[in-house]
Design a protein around this motif. Structure first.
Motif, PDB file in Angstrom:
ATOM      1  N   LEU A  71       7.651   0.315   4.172  1.00  0.00           N
ATOM      2  CA  LEU A  71       6.904  -0.883   3.794  1.00  0.00           C
ATOM      3  C   LEU A  71       6.656  -1.831   4.956  1.00  0.00           C
ATOM      4  CD1 LEU A  71       8.672  -1.622   0.381  1.00  0.00           C
ATOM      5  CD2 LEU A  71       6.407  -0.600   0.740  1.00  0.00           C
ATOM      6  N   ASP A 115       5.313   4.469  -1.615  1.00  0.00           N
ATOM      7  CA  ASP A 115       4.459   3.296  -1.791  1.00  0.00           C
ATOM      8  C   ASP A 115       3.455   3.076  -0.673  1.00  0.00           C
ATOM      9  OD1 ASP A 115       5.528   2.481  -4.273  1.00  0.00           O
ATOM     10  OD2 ASP A 115       7.247   1.584  -3.262  1.00  0.00           O
ATOM     11  N   TYR A 174      -2.118   3.964   1.280  1.00  0.00           N
ATOM     12  CA  TYR A 174      -2.740   3.062   2.246  1.00  0.00           C
ATOM     13  C   TYR A 174      -3.039   3.703   3.599  1.00  0.00           C
ATOM     14  CZ  TYR A 174      -1.448  -0.502  -1.102  1.00  0.00           C
ATOM     15  OH  TYR A 174      -1.323  -1.238  -2.245  1.00  0.00           O
TER      16      TYR A 174
END
Length: 172
Positions: free
Chosen positions: A110, A131, A135
């Motif tokens: 992150l 997560d 992206y």
């Protein structure tokens, strides 16, 4: 996942733990830290440098081992102890007079997201935190510390048309 063009990349920036290493931090009984780096990652980084693409490191931890590995590979852009990575990233852009579009970054967690979302080409390793995967532009097939950086280097060289110029001597 939108794959952006990598032909304009002039700088590859890397996280260390989980990217250049498998993310484990090993301490012996005396508190001496050790990390394992993959030799093929190092050769890939040398190939990039031979092609004129600069290499740098931005890592949240500080370690003499990273300083030694960077020196061994001729990497002089090294920021350690970066709790927020955007500040050193912006300093590097200013120092080298580069735009976001000329930079590729490999991160795995992150803390890397702010840079991954800005650079011209973003990568993560196969075993990255789930997560961040939506992206990035590319996800390596190999995990961090096991040749993932070499995958990135080879892709950058091939897609920018520089592969033959830096590898011809091996195939003669």
């Amino acid at each position: 996942m939108k794959k952006r063009s990598i032909e304009k990349v002039r700088l590859l920036l890397l996280d260390v733990d989980g990217v250049l290493t498998d993310g484990r931090i090993i301490y012996d009984n005396n508190g001496i830290e050790s990390k394992a780096f993959h030799v093929r990652d190092g050769h890939g980084l040398k190939l990039l440098q031979r092609a004129g693409i600069k290499v740098g490191i931005i890592t949240g931890r500080s370690s003499e081992i990273v300083s030694h590995r960077a020196a061994e590979l001729g990497i002089d852009i090294v920021y350690q102890g970066a709790k927020t990575k955007l500040e050193p990233y912006e300093q590097i852009l200013a120092d080298l007079k580069l735009s976001d579009q000329q930079v590729a970054y490999v991160g795995d967690d992150l803390v890397d997201l702010p840079i991954l979302r800005r650079v011209g080409c973003s990568f993560t390793v196969a075993d990255a935190v789930a997560d961040i995967k939506p992206y990035v532009d590319y996800i390596t097939t190999l995990p961090g510390g096991h040749g993932a950086v070499r995958e990135v280097c080879d892709m950058l060289l091939r897609q920018s048309g520089l592969w033959d110029s830096v590898t011809d001597r091996y195939f003669d």
